[in-house]
Each structure stands twice: as structure tokens, then as C-alpha cells.
Design a protein around this motif. Sequence first.
Motif, PDB file in Angstrom:
ATOM      1  N   ARG A  23      -0.919  -6.262  26.322  1.00 32.01           N
ATOM      2  CA  ARG A  23      -1.475  -5.411  25.285  1.00 32.01           C
ATOM      3  C   ARG A  23      -1.893  -6.228  24.079  1.00 32.01           C
ATOM      4  N   PHE A  24      -2.831  -5.647  23.315  1.00 27.52           N
ATOM      5  CA  PHE A  24      -3.290  -6.213  22.052  1.00 27.52           C
ATOM      6  C   PHE A  24      -3.083  -5.144  20.993  1.00 27.52           C
ATOM      7  N   ASP A  25      -2.407  -5.485  19.888  1.00 25.11           N
ATOM      8  CA  ASP A  25      -2.051  -4.500  18.870  1.00 25.11           C
ATOM      9  C   ASP A  25      -2.527  -4.929  17.488  1.00 25.11           C
ATOM     10  N   ILE A  26      -2.994  -3.958  16.722  1.00 24.99           N
ATOM     11  CA  ILE A  26      -3.197  -4.086  15.279  1.00 24.99           C
ATOM     12  C   ILE A  26      -2.292  -3.045  14.622  1.00 24.99           C
ATOM     13  N   ILE A  27      -1.379  -3.492  13.753  1.00 21.25           N
ATOM     14  CA  ILE A  27      -0.387  -2.601  13.165  1.00 21.25           C
ATOM     15  C   ILE A  27      -0.454  -2.701  11.643  1.00 21.25           C
ATOM     16  N   LEU A  28      -0.698  -1.581  10.990  1.00 19.78           N
ATOM     17  CA  LEU A  28      -0.720  -1.497   9.532  1.00 19.78           C
ATOM     18  C   LEU A  28       0.530  -0.730   9.100  1.00 19.78           C
ATOM     19  N   THR A  29       1.345  -1.327   8.227  1.00 20.13           N
ATOM     20  CA  THR A  29       2.642  -0.743   7.888  1.00 20.13           C
ATOM     21  C   THR A  29       2.869  -0.745   6.381  1.00 20.13           C
ATOM     22  N   ILE A  30       3.403   0.362   5.869  1.00 22.59           N
ATOM     23  CA  ILE A  30       3.879   0.472   4.493  1.00 22.59           C
ATOM     24  C   ILE A  30       5.381   0.740   4.540  1.00 22.59           C
ATOM     25  N   ASN A  31       6.143   0.008   3.720  1.00 21.77           N
ATOM     26  CA  ASN A  31       7.599   0.138   3.708  1.00 21.77           C
ATOM     27  C   ASN A  31       8.090   0.519   2.313  1.00 21.77           C
ATOM     28  N   HIS A  32       9.105   1.375   2.273  1.00 14.09           N
ATOM     29  CA  HIS A  32       9.786   1.743   1.033  1.00 14.09           C
ATOM     30  C   HIS A  32      11.290   1.667   1.286  1.00 14.09           C
ATOM     31  N   ARG A  33      12.044   1.093   0.371  1.00 20.39           N
ATOM     32  CA  ARG A  33      13.502   0.971   0.514  1.00 20.39           C
ATOM     33  C   ARG A  33      14.184   1.473  -0.755  1.00 20.39           C
ATOM     34  N   SER A  34      15.215   2.277  -0.574  1.00 21.20           N
ATOM     35  CA  SER A  34      15.949   2.833  -1.710  1.00 21.20           C
ATOM     36  C   SER A  34      16.719   1.738  -2.441  1.00 21.20           C
ATOM     37  N   PRO A  35      17.144   2.002  -3.692  1.00 14.33           N
ATOM     38  CA  PRO A  35      17.817   0.967  -4.486  1.00 14.33           C
ATOM     39  C   PRO A  35      19.089   0.440  -3.838  1.00 14.33           C
ATOM     40  N   GLU A  36      19.314  -0.861  -4.006  1.00 15.11           N
ATOM     41  CA  GLU A  36      20.507  -1.525  -3.474  1.00 15.11           C
ATOM     42  C   GLU A  36      21.501  -1.904  -4.571  1.00 15.11           C
ATOM     43  N   ILE A  37      21.105  -1.688  -5.844  1.00 17.71           N
ATOM     44  CA  ILE A  37      21.937  -2.117  -6.972  1.00 17.71           C
ATOM     45  C   ILE A  37      22.329  -0.906  -7.810  1.00 17.71           C
ATOM     46  N   ASN A  38      23.592  -0.791  -8.118  1.00 20.01           N
ATOM     47  CA  ASN A  38      24.121   0.320  -8.899  1.00 20.01           C
ATOM     48  C   ASN A  38      24.132  -0.043 -10.385  1.00 20.01           C
ATOM     49  N   ASN A  39      22.926  -0.169 -10.907  1.00 26.71           N
ATOM     50  CA  ASN A  39      22.764  -0.546 -12.308  1.00 26.71           C
ATOM     51  C   ASN A  39      21.473   0.089 -12.800  1.00 26.71           C
ATOM     52  N   ASP A  40      21.570   0.973 -13.798  1.00 27.11           N
ATOM     53  CA  ASP A  40      20.398   1.741 -14.235  1.00 27.11           C
ATOM     54  C   ASP A  40      19.251   0.848 -14.699  1.00 27.11           C
ATOM     55  N   LYS A  41      19.568  -0.291 -15.290  1.00 25.53           N
ATOM     56  CA  LYS A  41      18.523  -1.176 -15.805  1.00 25.53           C
ATOM     57  C   LYS A  41      17.760  -1.863 -14.680  1.00 25.53           C
ATOM     58  N   PHE A  42      18.470  -2.251 -13.606  1.00 25.17           N
ATOM     59  CA  PHE A  42      17.828  -3.023 -12.539  1.00 25.17           C
ATOM     60  C   PHE A  42      17.704  -2.243 -11.229  1.00 25.17           C
ATOM     61  N   LYS A  43      18.149  -1.004 -11.223  1.00 20.56           N
ATOM     62  CA  LYS A  43      18.017  -0.173 -10.023  1.00 20.56           C
ATOM     63  C   LYS A  43      16.539   0.138  -9.793  1.00 20.56           C
ATOM     64  N   ARG A  44      16.045  -0.128  -8.599  1.00 22.07           N
ATOM     65  CA  ARG A  44      14.637   0.127  -8.309  1.00 22.07           C
ATOM     66  C   ARG A  44      14.396   0.213  -6.811  1.00 22.07           C
ATOM     67  N   TRP A  45      13.382   0.978  -6.446  1.00 26.20           N
ATOM     68  CA  TRP A  45      12.916   1.020  -5.062  1.00 26.20           C
ATOM     69  C   TRP A  45      12.086  -0.232  -4.797  1.00 26.20           C
ATOM     70  N   HIS A  46      12.109  -0.677  -3.543  1.00 25.24           N
ATOM     71  CA  HIS A  46      11.274  -1.809  -3.123  1.00 25.24           C
ATOM     72  C   HIS A  46      10.141  -1.279  -2.248  1.00 25.24           C
ATOM     73  N   HIS A  47       8.944  -1.814  -2.457  1.00 23.13           N
ATOM     74  CA  HIS A  47       7.764  -1.369  -1.722  1.00 23.13           C
ATOM     75  C   HIS A  47       6.991  -2.606  -1.253  1.00 23.13           C
ATOM     76  N   TRP A  48       6.576  -2.608  -0.008  1.00 24.70           N
ATOM     77  CA  TRP A  48       5.761  -3.710   0.489  1.00 24.70           C
ATOM     78  C   TRP A  48       4.955  -3.255   1.702  1.00 24.70           C
ATOM     79  N   GLY A  49       3.915  -3.997   2.002  1.00 23.89           N
ATOM     80  CA  GLY A  49       3.059  -3.678   3.139  1.00 23.89           C
ATOM     81  C   GLY A  49       2.953  -4.855   4.096  1.00 23.89           C
TER      82      GLY A  49
END
Length: 306
Positions: A264-290
Motif C-alpha cells: 500500500r501507499f499512504d498519505i496521512i494528514l494528522t492534527i493532534n491535541h493533548r490536554s495539560p500535563e502540568i498542574n500549574n495555572d501559569k504554565f498549564k496549557r494544551w499542546h497542539h501539533w500537526g
Amino acid sequence: NEKAKTEFYLPSTISFGVTGFTPLVIDSEIPIEGDRPFAGLVYLSTTTNKFNLKTNTYKSFSFSYGLFGTNVTNAFQSFMHKEVIKGRPHQISWQHQVSRGGHLGFLLTYAAEKSLFSLSSNAVNKDSDWLTGHIGFNINVGWYTGIAVPLTFRIGNISSFGKYGSSLNNALDFANKNNIFTKINIPNDEAKEKLQSKIWETFAFLKLNPRITAYNSFILGQPHVKSIYTLSNEEYLPFLIDFQYGLVISRLTIFEKVPLPIKRFDIILTINHRSPEINNDKFKRWHHWGRVTIRFPLFKFKTFSK
């Protein structure tokens, strides 16, 4: 026996990778309290794979090992920021990274995935599906220690020959042809070539992956290895959820009576989102990448028998 007719051992795989994580502020001369630490890993993974046609279950076991704290990720990121992504700091504070200087780490992973349902677009021939669902679980021990329960949905033109690759795993893309062909009576390679055909499939996918990672060496540091800066257990969130969605366009080479595509030959386009990993209001953030992936067989191996 009955088990041999339904269970296929797919090719074992070996892969090499580099991964890195950075804090929000990447050029501070001293670590910023509450932000996540720098962490980099160079690793090698070996994986065995198995698929059961009767239960529609895919299983894999992998062992990964590598080095934390090398200069590889620093060199790559600094180069990219200096030569490609202009305007970003390239004097990056990787001297603060977890396990600086190089320390061995490992990861054991057992994974399984099972088909939940498939809705066919052709009730007579059932040669394709328009909607499928899969559920699985992953157990990790090592630099990640925890458990995950991924749930995957796909919608579009999904070939029955490709539906078992819902995890988009390479091992399912290029199945062990000798293993599969022994189940049917094909006299020679020329006959195989004549019975091959090519089809297309296109589908969108959504993958939800809730997981509990009780220990994460990239944030908490490696056990028994002293690092310049890591976060404490109180600053770490062990429950995470990953959202992944995208589009897959594939050209499959199929063979009559063979349940998996032989190429097989594949072309895959992906968007990723990850919930916060740090319990700190100042640095708590979601991560996003493609990610854009182009996947194809690089070598063709021919086997000989006496």
C-alpha cells in the motif's frame, strides 16, 4: 489447526527515533519554577505483531531502549530555529534537560485493538465500509508507566482489505505475504501477479485516547538519576486525553482471498491535541501539533524455496 487458519504473525519491525520536550520559556539561563523541564531521548524500538481474523483483534509487543540527556535534540532544535524557523531563540537552555549527559532508559509496551463495528456500503458484496469503530488498550512500563484505552472511528470509503489497519500501524500495512499465501493454493509468482488488483480508499478518522500515566520520566525525571530540574508529583497531572483527527488517502494492492493488503501507499494528514500535563495555572496549557506522513514500501524482498 484452527488457530493457524485465523492467526497471522505479521512482520516484526525495528524503528529509530528522536523525541524532545521543551518548557514554555526555552532560553532562560536558569530553570523557571513550575514550567516543564527540557527532556530529550534518542531511542530504538523493536516490535512483534500478530493479527487474529476470527476475533478481529490486533496485538503487539514492543521493547524500546535509548539514551536520555544527549545533545542530539539540542543540536536539531537550535539548527531549525537558526536556519529554518527564523525569529525563534537558538541559544536554547538544553543544559537543564532531564538526565543530562546520557542515561539509559527503556519502555515495554503491550497493545491490543479490536473491531467494534463496521457499517457496509454494499450489503451484498460487503467489499467496503463507510463507518468503522475500534477499541484498544495499551500498557506501558518504563519511561512512561501507565495504561491507555484508545477509541478510533473512521468514515469514508474504507476497503474491507484495509479496515484492520485502523491504528495506522506499519506492521499491518505490509503483511507477511509468505505467511498469508500459504493459506491458499497459488502455484507460482506469475499466478500471483495476475490475480493482483489495485484499489483506492479515502477516509477521515477521529481517535480519542484517554490515558493514565502514573509516571512520566520526561517531566518527573528518571528514577535514581539526579537531574538539575524536574517537577514534583504534586505539579504533575497523570490523567491525560489525546485527540487525533485527520485524513488518509491510500492505494492498496490486494489479492483475492487474502484478508490484508499485500502492498500500500499512504498519505496521512494528522492534527493532534493533548490536554495539560502540568498542574500549574501559569504554565498549564494544551499542546497542539500537526503531521504529514507519506508511507510506502522501500524494498521488495523475494523468497526462494528448495
